[in-house]
Every structure is written in C-alpha cells, then in structure tokens.
Design a protein around this motif. Structure first.
Motif, PDB file in Angstrom:
ATOM      1  N   UNK A 120       0.546  -1.146   0.281  1.00  0.00           N
ATOM      2  CA  UNK A 120      -0.059   0.246   0.112  1.00  0.00           C
ATOM      3  C   UNK A 120       0.623   1.316   0.079  1.00  0.00           C
ATOM      4  N   UNK A 121       0.819   1.925  -0.975  1.00  0.00           N
ATOM      5  CA  UNK A 121       1.327   3.728  -1.095  1.00  0.00           C
ATOM      6  C   UNK A 121      -0.266   4.249  -0.266  1.00  0.00           C
ATOM      7  N   UNK A 122       0.378   5.393   0.687  1.00  0.00           N
ATOM      8  CA  UNK A 122       0.161   6.381   0.080  1.00  0.00           C
ATOM      9  C   UNK A 122       0.379   7.519   0.646  1.00  0.00           C
ATOM     10  N   UNK A 123      -0.659   8.682  -0.010  1.00  0.00           N
ATOM     11  CA  UNK A 123      -0.145   9.883  -0.102  1.00  0.00           C
ATOM     12  C   UNK A 123      -1.106  11.175   0.693  1.00  0.00           C
ATOM     13  N   UNK A 124      -0.481  11.981   1.705  1.00  0.00           N
ATOM     14  CA  UNK A 124      -1.538  12.322   2.613  1.00  0.00           C
ATOM     15  C   UNK A 124      -1.419  13.848   2.343  1.00  0.00           C
ATOM     16  N   UNK A 125      -2.414  14.626   2.359  1.00  0.00           N
ATOM     17  CA  UNK A 125      -2.103  15.882   2.847  1.00  0.00           C
ATOM     18  C   UNK A 125      -2.215  17.141   4.006  1.00  0.00           C
ATOM     19  N   UNK A 126      -1.540  17.300   4.853  1.00  0.00           N
ATOM     20  CA  UNK A 126      -2.120  17.776   5.725  1.00  0.00           C
ATOM     21  C   UNK A 126      -3.068  19.000   5.868  1.00  0.00           C
ATOM     22  N   UNK A 169       4.257  13.503   7.589  1.00  0.00           N
ATOM     23  CA  UNK A 169       4.797  12.543   6.709  1.00  0.00           C
ATOM     24  C   UNK A 169       4.058  12.526   5.112  1.00  0.00           C
ATOM     25  N   UNK A 170       3.915  12.889   4.052  1.00  0.00           N
ATOM     26  CA  UNK A 170       3.468  12.661   3.303  1.00  0.00           C
ATOM     27  C   UNK A 170       3.464  11.905   2.559  1.00  0.00           C
ATOM     28  N   UNK A 171       4.322  10.773   2.532  1.00  0.00           N
ATOM     29  CA  UNK A 171       4.179   9.761   1.523  1.00  0.00           C
ATOM     30  C   UNK A 171       4.405   8.781   2.801  1.00  0.00           C
ATOM     31  N   UNK A 172       4.405   7.509   2.498  1.00  0.00           N
ATOM     32  CA  UNK A 172       4.315   6.209   3.207  1.00  0.00           C
ATOM     33  C   UNK A 172       3.361   4.857   3.062  1.00  0.00           C
ATOM     34  N   UNK A 173       4.843   3.833   2.012  1.00  0.00           N
ATOM     35  CA  UNK A 173       4.082   3.166   2.790  1.00  0.00           C
ATOM     36  C   UNK A 173       4.440   1.710   3.187  1.00  0.00           C
ATOM     37  N   UNK A 174       4.061   0.781   2.981  1.00  0.00           N
ATOM     38  CA  UNK A 174       4.084  -0.791   4.287  1.00  0.00           C
ATOM     39  C   UNK A 174       3.792  -1.476   3.145  1.00  0.00           C
ATOM     40  N   UNK A 175       4.748  -2.244   3.511  1.00  0.00           N
ATOM     41  CA  UNK A 175       4.539  -4.264   2.525  1.00  0.00           C
ATOM     42  C   UNK A 175       4.833  -4.931   4.023  1.00  0.00           C
TER      43      UNK A 175
END
Length: 771
Positions: free
Chosen positions: A745-751, A761-767
């Motif tokens: 999963x790739x997340x891109x967030x805007x506070x 933390x704009x970009x986060x990915x986990x596996x």
C-alpha cells in the motif's frame, strides 16, 4: 514405461498339442486334446516353494488336462505378480513348469524431488523393500506420487520408475521425479452474473486468481475439493443478499494443454432480488402458544432485503425457546409465500411436532491425532439428546472451521431402534503447525524481520502454542503465547502471553523496555457480544535518556511494576470478519492498575467502526471513531500515554502530533514528543477498483483523518509545552497492490490542519508478509 527391465515372454510349448496326442493314441476322437501326466515338476524357483507354484497353477498329477487348461495355468501364474517368465512344457509323461522369479526390491529411492521430501513420498508409495518387484505396482506407485504432487498444486509433474539390477535377483527401484512449477489458477470467470461483477464474486470464494504479482512472487494453486466449497460460498453470498432463486449451474476447471495453468469457470443463475414481507408464526402443537414467539421476529424487518442468515437465526432462537418450554422435538418449518410481482416473500414460521428421535451415539473416525473431545465439543447436543438435523449441519460447519482437517463429513444413520440415530463424523487430519519467516518495510521504520513458530492443534487438544520474534533497527519483540479455546469443553477461551518489547525510535531521546505476563479469559455474553477479562503484570522501564531529552522524560526515567486488571468488550455485527461490506463493530478496552505494583491508573480506549458499500459492493466505505482517556494517580508515564501518527493518523509521522517539549537545554533546541492522556481520531476510508485489468491486482482508495492527542499531568521543568486540544486533519489517496507475496500500500496525504511542531509525513508505504 518401466525400464530397463525386459518383460518376460509367456512361451507355451509349441509342441504341446502334438505331445498330448502322442501320449494318448488310443483315446476316442472327442478326447484327443487331453492328456494325463504322472507328475508335475517345477524348475527355476529360488525363493518360492515349488509346491506353492503348483497350487497357483491349479494343475494336479494324474488328472487329465487340456491345452486350454495349460494356458489358464500360465495366466494364473503371471497374475500372482511373482514371475517374470513362465513356461509349461510336457516331457516324457511329466509336465515341467519353468519359471523366472521377479527380483526382490533392495531399496526404494527418489530423485529430483524438492517440494515433497523423501519421507513424504515414502508414505505415499505401497511398494517396500524385500517385496517382489512388479512393473504394474511400480506404475501404480508412480501414479500415487503424481496424485501427491497434484494435491500440492503441481500438475505438470512427471514421475518415471527406473530399476537398477543388483546381484542375487535384487533391484533398486528409483522414482525419477520431474516436479515442474506450481500450477496456478490463471483465471476465475463467471458466466450468467448480471448484478455482481466477477471481481466481487472472486472475493466471495476461496479459489484465488493469479495476477501480475503472482507471476513474480508465486501463484495460487488449484484444489479440486475447493470448488465444491466455492459453490456453497456463492450460494450463501447470494442468499444473504436476497437472491432466493440463485443456483450454481456448473463449476468446471480446465487444465491448459501445456499443463501450466487452470481456468476455472462458474456458471450461475442469479434470479431476482427479493425483500422481506410480513413474517408470522403459527403453532400446530397444543400447549405451545405462537404469540410467545412473535418477539423473536424482530430480526426480520418488512421491506428489508431478504437474508437467509437472519431466517436461520430466527429458527435457532425459536427452537431454543421451545426447548426451554420442554418441547424438545419441535420442528420449525419456514413456509415461504412469494409475491413475484412486488418481489417480496412473506415467511410463516410453522411450529410443528417433529419425529421423536434421540441420538444413540456419536462416532468419530479418522482423527489419528486430534482428541475425540475436541470434535465432540463442536456439537451442541450429546448422546441421549433429541436429534436436531439443523444442529448436526451446524456442527459439521464448526468442525470444518477448526482448520485441523483436510476433509470433514458428518452423516446420520438409523440406530439400534427406529427412534434412535447414530451420528458418524469422518475426518482426515492435516498439518496444523507452521514456521513463518517474514519481512516488513515502511518508509518510517525501515526494514524489519520476523520469525514465528505456531502449532494450532497442540498435542491434538485444539490448543494454540506460538513463539515469535520480530525486530528491526528501532525495535525488537519476543513473545510466547498459549490459548485454550474451550476451557472445560465450554465456550470459554483461556490463555496467556509472555513478552519482552524494546523500543529505540529515532524521534525519541530515550529507550523503553516492557517485560510482562498477561493471562486472559474470554466468553460470549450475547449473540454478537464477547467479553475478555485479563490481568497484566509488567515491568516498564524508561532508560538511556539522552541529554537532549525533555525534563519531563528525564523525571520519568527508571522502572515501574504495573499490576492491572482489565477487560475488552466487543460487539460485532459485521457481515464478514474477513471482507466486511456492511455492519459495524464496537470495542471497549478498560484497564485498572493499582492491585499491587508501583502504578495506579485507569485507562480507557473505545472504538466504533461501520461499513457500507455501493455499486454492487465494488466500492466499500468504512468510518471509524476512536478515542481514549488515561487517569493517573500522580504523574503519568510516557509508556502508558497515548500517541498517534503514521498508519494510525495518515499525513503525520509516528509520534508526529500531540504535546511536545520544544524548549532548550544547555542552549540546545529540543523537540521531544511526550504523548498525551487523551486522544480522539476519526477516519473515513473508501476503496474501489481503478478500471485496470483485474490481473494487475491494483486498486485505489481515498481517506480522510481528523483528531488530536492532548493533556499532561505535569509540565514542570519544561520551558515550552502546549498540551491543549488542537484538531488536526488530513486527506489522501492510496494505491493498493494485491500481491500473493503481500498487500503493498502506497499512501500520499496532505495535512489540512496542523500546528507548529507537528511532523508531517506526506508519503508512506508498507509491505508485510510471510514466506
């Protein structure tokens, strides 16, 4: 074909008929084809007694024989599988049986096998050392090995039996195995579905379909037995959504000519969707008033979509209530009155007297490892109780759900008397232990590794024992756990865990260590509610406080013993635990510390999560509200305070929001997250297909988070700490790759709303996976 063994010839003496004729010149013409031999000799035997050969041949000295009987004797000797060559020759008034015995198997070996080891294959074959070698038996064993590989998902496997001749009429039998690759299910297709898409129906069954990622990380194997289960899962799926006429016309699996993939096709007839009409109850049993059962109909709301699960629940409640009134043999029959114009069904629950049949006994066979009582406790009835067909079916489902058996089947037959029934349970054991090696990577914590050993049926008692280790550059966990799912053979879960957890996060100027022991006891308190009681005894240590740490953390340095009682209450009304598309779940966690130890506090945490879906369940939306409060007798410790960020509050880093010490120490600017005594977070998620080919396994999601962490007991010594409530919020998008290796999963967030000192933390990915 067996090689290099040369098949023996069955050479019948060409002069046999002539010899018969010469040996009886005075016989009448109708008996010219018979002869009498004074003795029968056997030549060529080494291990087999000659008398045994005579018995197998079926010939006796002094008894007239014909050429047809000689031919039949040769066939009988070959049929024993003991001889390579057989020859029967008349010589001067005697009959000589010449034989060449088959060699003895010296040893059996396997070559080329990796997926299945030698011990596994040795249990599959039936030939054994010191037995007579038979090409037919070797071919049969080769087929058994092939079947074992197919059960393991390798349909391209080939097996060739080869013999190596040794001295003294012995041979080594070698099975040369060409395993091939695992045969995946390349495509799962549905024919006849108009309402639900293929992708939605694939989520309802167990047979998985290969995609872009399974070609890299490994595919999903084909299992013929799973197709029957998939048929039932599809039927349940549609019946829970109002399609009362649904049926699976066929379920077929075709193997590609190259034997490297399967293509599975389900042909379905959906029918029309129906809603509930008006439910009612009638009783045909004297003394049983139907009005007493009307309150149980609240499960069925007129105008709502028909759901077979709700109907079954009403029947179960009525049967229980009737049993409580002393009517053990009541049969509840749902009579359906269809309104095909308005597509509604009125259900009348008819209470009628059932057959007076008792359970004579429950027989269990095939459980070579699992104890009988583990299987028996899946039944809600015992020997001597009234027979209940619905309960027997439910018990069969529960036995299958244990996961201990590759096959579980429950059948019923008449007992010793017409009014008794014998319930027979047949099972086949399967492995329940696992060794899991795993890896994880996140953009915040880096790489981590995990190894765990789990046995789900410890000593055949149905208990779970596990040991796990996980660690990375910033943390390490060691944990041992034990669970008894049915203490005293009741729906009473008992267990404990022992753990040691260490944290050394980069954003913190200190380290923490938690070592603890937590026993627990869980049980149902309602149809959908479950309560788990627990106790925690732990040593919580704050150490390695650096010079740049906040004075608040420095004052908390040291270790403390926590002795706390707590509970978790969960109320679950989701339509599926694995893939929910409707319903909700409520959880409440409460801990009270102070029964001994060094700490006294009350810690509460609650969460509510609801699910709904749109566009025939292709778009799934969930909303979560979560919050907690910590009340401490004195000053709270950072090891018990709440934190959020990272995966729990997207758009902000782990420990990225909440009270922080942003003062100075010795002219050094510090920025220390402290955690808070209170937190509240709301999350909204929506997942949906992106319109790409399904074999890519790529989906999209939108999310929005809002919340805060606040409140400290003491800020003395800190120059600049703001522990007030401040609402933060963020929105973002996700791309999800459904791989056989792991969900990526790739997340891109805007506070959208934040305050000074918060860490984005704009970009986060986990596996994360197991392999």
């Amino acid at each position: 074909m067996i090689k290099p063994l040369r098949k023996g010839s069955a050479r019948l003496a060409g002069s046999l008929i002539l010899a018969l004729a010469l040996s009886a010149p005075s016989l009448p013409s109708d008996a010219q084809a018979t002869a009498v031999f004074t003795r029968i000799d056997v030549a060529g035997t080494q291990r087999i007694d000659p008398e045994t050969v005579r018995v197998f041949a079926g010939l006796e000295a002094g008894v007239p024989v014909t050429p047809e009987e000689i031919n039949l004797a040769v066939r009988r000797l070959f049929a024993t599988g003991l001889f390579e060559q057989v020859e029967i020759v008349p010589e001067a008034g005697r009959l000589v049986i010449n034989v060449v015995e088959r060699p003895t198997i010296n040893r059996i070996a396997f070559e080329g096998n990796r997926a299945l080891d030698d011990d596994t294959l040795a249990q599959v074959v039936e030939l054994r050392p010191r037995l007579a070698y038979s090409p037919a038996a070797a071919e049969a064993d080769a087929q058994r090995i092939l079947d074992a590989y197919r059960a393991a998902g390798r349909f391209a496997a080939r097996v060739e039996p080869v013999i190596i001749r040794r001295a003294d009429a012995r041979v080594d039998l070698v099975f040369q195995v060409f395993e091939g690759r695992v045969t995946p299910v390349q495509r799962v297709a549905f024919v006849g579905n108009r309402v639900f898409s293929d992708s939605r129906l694939r989520r309802a069954i167990q047979t998985g379909q290969a995609n872009l990622w399974t070609s890299i990380f490994g595919g999903l194997t084909y299992d013929a037995d799973r197709l029957e289960l998939d048929r039932e899962l599809l039927r349940q799926f549609y019946l829970e959504r109002g399609y009362i006429d649904f049926r699976v016309a066929s379920a077929t699996a075709e193997l590609a000519p190259e034997r490297d993939a399967f293509f599975v096709t389900f042909t379905v007839n959906e029918g029309e969707r129906y809603d509930f009409g008006t439910p009612s109850v009638v009783s045909n049993i004297p003394g049983l008033n139907a009005a007493e059962f009307v309150p149980l109909l609240r499960e069925i709301r007129p105008g709502s979509v028909y759901n077979a699960v709700q109907v079954e629940r009403v029947i179960e409640r009525m049967a229980f209530q009737a049993g409580q009134r002393g009517f053990a043999f009541v049969e509840i029959v749902p009579r359906v009155d269809r309104d095909d114009v308005n597509r509604r069904v009125d259900i009348t629950f008819e209470l009628q007297e059932g057959e007076r049949v008792f359970i004579e006994r429950i027989d269990i066979v095939g459980n070579t490892r699992t104890l009988d009582r583990v299987i028996r406790r899946q039944f809600r009835v015992v020997e001597g109780d009234a027979f209940n067909a619905r309960e027997v079916r439910a018990a069969e489902d529960r036995i299958r759900g244990l996961g201990y058996f590759s096959r579980a089947q429950v059948s019923v037959r008449e007992g010793a008397a017409p009014a008794s029934a014998v319930v027979r349970v047949e099972v086949e054991e399967q492995p329940t232990g696992s060794l899991n090696l795993g890896g994880a990577f996140s953009s915040n914590e880096g790489f981590a590794a995990q190894i765990s050993v789990t046995e789900r049926n410890f000593l055949g008692r149905g208990q779970t024992v596990s040991a796990a280790f996980s660690g990375g550059a910033q943390f390490s966990n060691v944990e041992f756990g034990f669970t008894e799912p049915a203490l005293l053979d009741r729906d009473l879960l008992a267990g404990f865990s022992i753990y040691r957890r260490q944290r050394n996060f980069d954003e913190l100027a200190f380290e923490t260590t938690n070592t603890g022991f937590e026993p627990r006891l869980g049980f149902p308190v309602s149809e959908n509610g479950r309560l788990t009681l627990r106790y925690r005894l732990s040593e919580d240590e704050i150490r390695g406080v650096r010079a740049t740490a906040s004075p608040i953390i420095a004052a908390e340095e040291g270790s403390a013993i926590t002795s706390a009682f707590g509970f978790t209450y969960a109320f679950d009304r989701r339509n599926s635990v694995v893939d929910p598309t409707a319903g909700f779940i409520l959880t409440l966690n409460q801990d009270f510390a102070g029964a001994g130890g060094d700490t006294r506090f009350s810690k509460t945490r609650a969460a509510a999560r609801a699910f709904t879906s749109f566009f025939d369940e292709d778009v799934i939306v969930s909303a979560t509200i979560e919050g907690g409060a910590l009340f401490w007798d004195g000053d709270s410790l950072v090891t018990d305070r709440f934190t959020t960020g990272g995966d729990s509050f997207r758009g902000f880093a782990r420990n990225g929001i909440g009270p922080r010490d942003r003062g100075t120490i010795n002219d050094i600017r510090i920025d220390e997250p402290l955690g808070g005594n209170y937190f509240a977070v709301g999350r909204l998620d929506a997942s949906f297909p992106l319109g790409l080919p399904e074999e890519y396994g790529i989906f999209g999601a939108l999310f929005a988070d809002a919340g805060s962490v606040w409140g400290l007991d003491n800020t003395a010594g800190a120059e600049e700490v703001d522990d007030s409530f401040y609402l933060r919020s963020s929105v973002g998008v996700s791309v999800i790759f459904e791989t056989a290796f792991a969900p990526l999963r790739f997340n891109y967030a805007w506070p959208l709303r934040k305050r000074a000192g918060d860490v984005d933390e704009r970009f986060r990915f986990t596996i994360q996976t197991r392999f």
